[in-house]
Motif scaffolding. Structure first.
Motif, PDB file in Angstrom:
ATOM      1  N   CYS A  53      68.043  75.640  60.325  1.00  0.00           N
ATOM      2  CA  CYS A  53      67.796  74.432  61.119  1.00  0.00           C
ATOM      3  C   CYS A  53      67.375  73.263  60.223  1.00  0.00           C
ATOM      4  N   LEU A  56      70.437  72.039  58.303  1.00  0.00           N
ATOM      5  CA  LEU A  56      71.331  71.338  59.225  1.00  0.00           C
ATOM      6  C   LEU A  56      70.762  69.972  59.597  1.00  0.00           C
ATOM      7  N   GLY A  57      69.461  69.931  59.871  1.00  0.00           N
ATOM      8  CA  GLY A  57      68.818  68.661  60.202  1.00  0.00           C
ATOM      9  C   GLY A  57      68.882  67.679  59.058  1.00  0.00           C
ATOM     10  N   ASN A  58      68.765  68.201  57.831  1.00  0.00           N
ATOM     11  CA  ASN A  58      68.844  67.331  56.659  1.00  0.00           C
ATOM     12  C   ASN A  58      70.241  66.727  56.524  1.00  0.00           C
ATOM     13  N   VAL A  59      71.261  67.552  56.758  1.00  0.00           N
ATOM     14  CA  VAL A  59      72.636  67.052  56.666  1.00  0.00           C
ATOM     15  C   VAL A  59      72.897  65.980  57.721  1.00  0.00           C
ATOM     16  N   VAL A  60      72.451  66.248  58.940  1.00  0.00           N
ATOM     17  CA  VAL A  60      72.673  65.294  60.029  1.00  0.00           C
ATOM     18  C   VAL A  60      71.917  63.993  59.767  1.00  0.00           C
ATOM     19  N   SER A  61      70.654  64.098  59.337  1.00  0.00           N
ATOM     20  CA  SER A  61      69.854  62.895  59.099  1.00  0.00           C
ATOM     21  C   SER A  61      70.426  62.062  57.956  1.00  0.00           C
ATOM     22  N   ARG A  62      70.939  62.722  56.934  1.00  0.00           N
ATOM     23  CA  ARG A  62      71.540  61.977  55.828  1.00  0.00           C
ATOM     24  C   ARG A  62      72.817  61.273  56.276  1.00  0.00           C
ATOM     25  N   SER A  63      73.592  61.935  57.117  1.00  0.00           N
ATOM     26  CA  SER A  63      74.823  61.304  57.604  1.00  0.00           C
ATOM     27  C   SER A  63      74.524  60.100  58.475  1.00  0.00           C
ATOM     28  N   LEU A  64      73.335  60.074  59.088  1.00  0.00           N
ATOM     29  CA  LEU A  64      72.934  58.941  59.920  1.00  0.00           C
ATOM     30  C   LEU A  64      72.220  57.862  59.112  1.00  0.00           C
ATOM     31  N   PRO A  67      67.537  60.002  55.964  1.00  0.00           N
ATOM     32  CA  PRO A  67      67.285  61.382  55.538  1.00  0.00           C
ATOM     33  C   PRO A  67      65.827  61.806  55.741  1.00  0.00           C
ATOM     34  N   THR A  71      62.453  68.007  54.478  1.00  0.00           N
ATOM     35  CA  THR A  71      63.130  69.237  54.882  1.00  0.00           C
ATOM     36  C   THR A  71      63.500  70.106  53.688  1.00  0.00           C
TER      37      THR A  71
END
Length: 205
Positions: A53, A56-64, A67, A71
């Motif tokens: 989790c 995954l959260g790190n990847v999503v936050s970076r894409s937005l 970051p 995490t």
């Protein structure tokens, strides 16, 4: 991730079987080991799920473009927890990687003696590790010191004050997994060794 938790739950079945005729203290020790292993299986599954989790959260936050820098650090500490928990569980289930060329070439009686020797060696290792961890945490010195700051300045032991980089916590909360590992691993090895000495079916394996 659901599969991980399901496998963890399935692994709570008794690990030390064939205890019929085993003395009461040995059976109690094996039961304790089984229950600890069940908790460890769930804890390992939840820890791995937490790492997933976080990543995954790190990847999503970076894409937005926003970051979550904490995490990565938390995931690293959780990986360390998962490693120690898994190592203890591996001792309980006897699933660590091993070269069995010598045991396979021995007769059953000699193989049992070799297994007992390995268990004793593990206990010696855990005892040495426990002593080192005790010296590192130095609970007696901490309790006798007027404050954590005084303890640190007099011993130059920064275990209780060293901070994490991004989490805003002291690293000691994550290092606690090491004394926990020593306790649980010792119980597992003692349960296995006691079963072997008592002549239980699982202890002779």
């Amino acid at each position: 991730m659901t599969k991980i938790l399901e496998e963890a739950g399935a692994s709570q079945s008794p690990l030390h079987t064939g205890t019929r005729g085993v003395p009461g203290p040995v059976a109690c020790l094996q039961t304790l080991s089984n229950r600890i292993a069940g908790v460890e299986a769930w804890a390992a599954g939840l820890t791995v799920f937490g790492i997933f989790c976080l990543l995954l959260g790190n990847v999503v936050s970076r894409s937005l473009g926003n970051p979550l820098i904490w995490t990565d650090e938390l995931a690293v500490f959780l990986m360390a927890w998962a490693a120690f928990i898994g190592a203890s569980l591996g001792l309980a289930r006897r699933q660590h990687i091993a070269i069995t060329l010598l045991p396979d070439a021995l007769r059953p009686a000699a193989r049992r003696q070799l297994a007992i020797l390995v268990d004793v060696a593990l206990l010696v290792f855990l005892a040495v590790l426990s002593v080192q961890i005790w010296r590192w945490f130095d609970p007696v010195g901490v309790l006798q010191a007027p404050s954590i700051e005084d303890f640190t300045s007099s011993t130059f032991n920064f275990i209780y004050q060293e901070p994490t980089v991004t989490l805003g916590m002291h690293k000691v909360w994550f290092w606690l997994v090491m004394p926990i590992f020593c306790v649980t691993a010792t119980i597992h090895v003692l349960a296995t060794l006691a079963g072997r000495l008592a002549g239980a079916e699982d202890g002779a394996a």
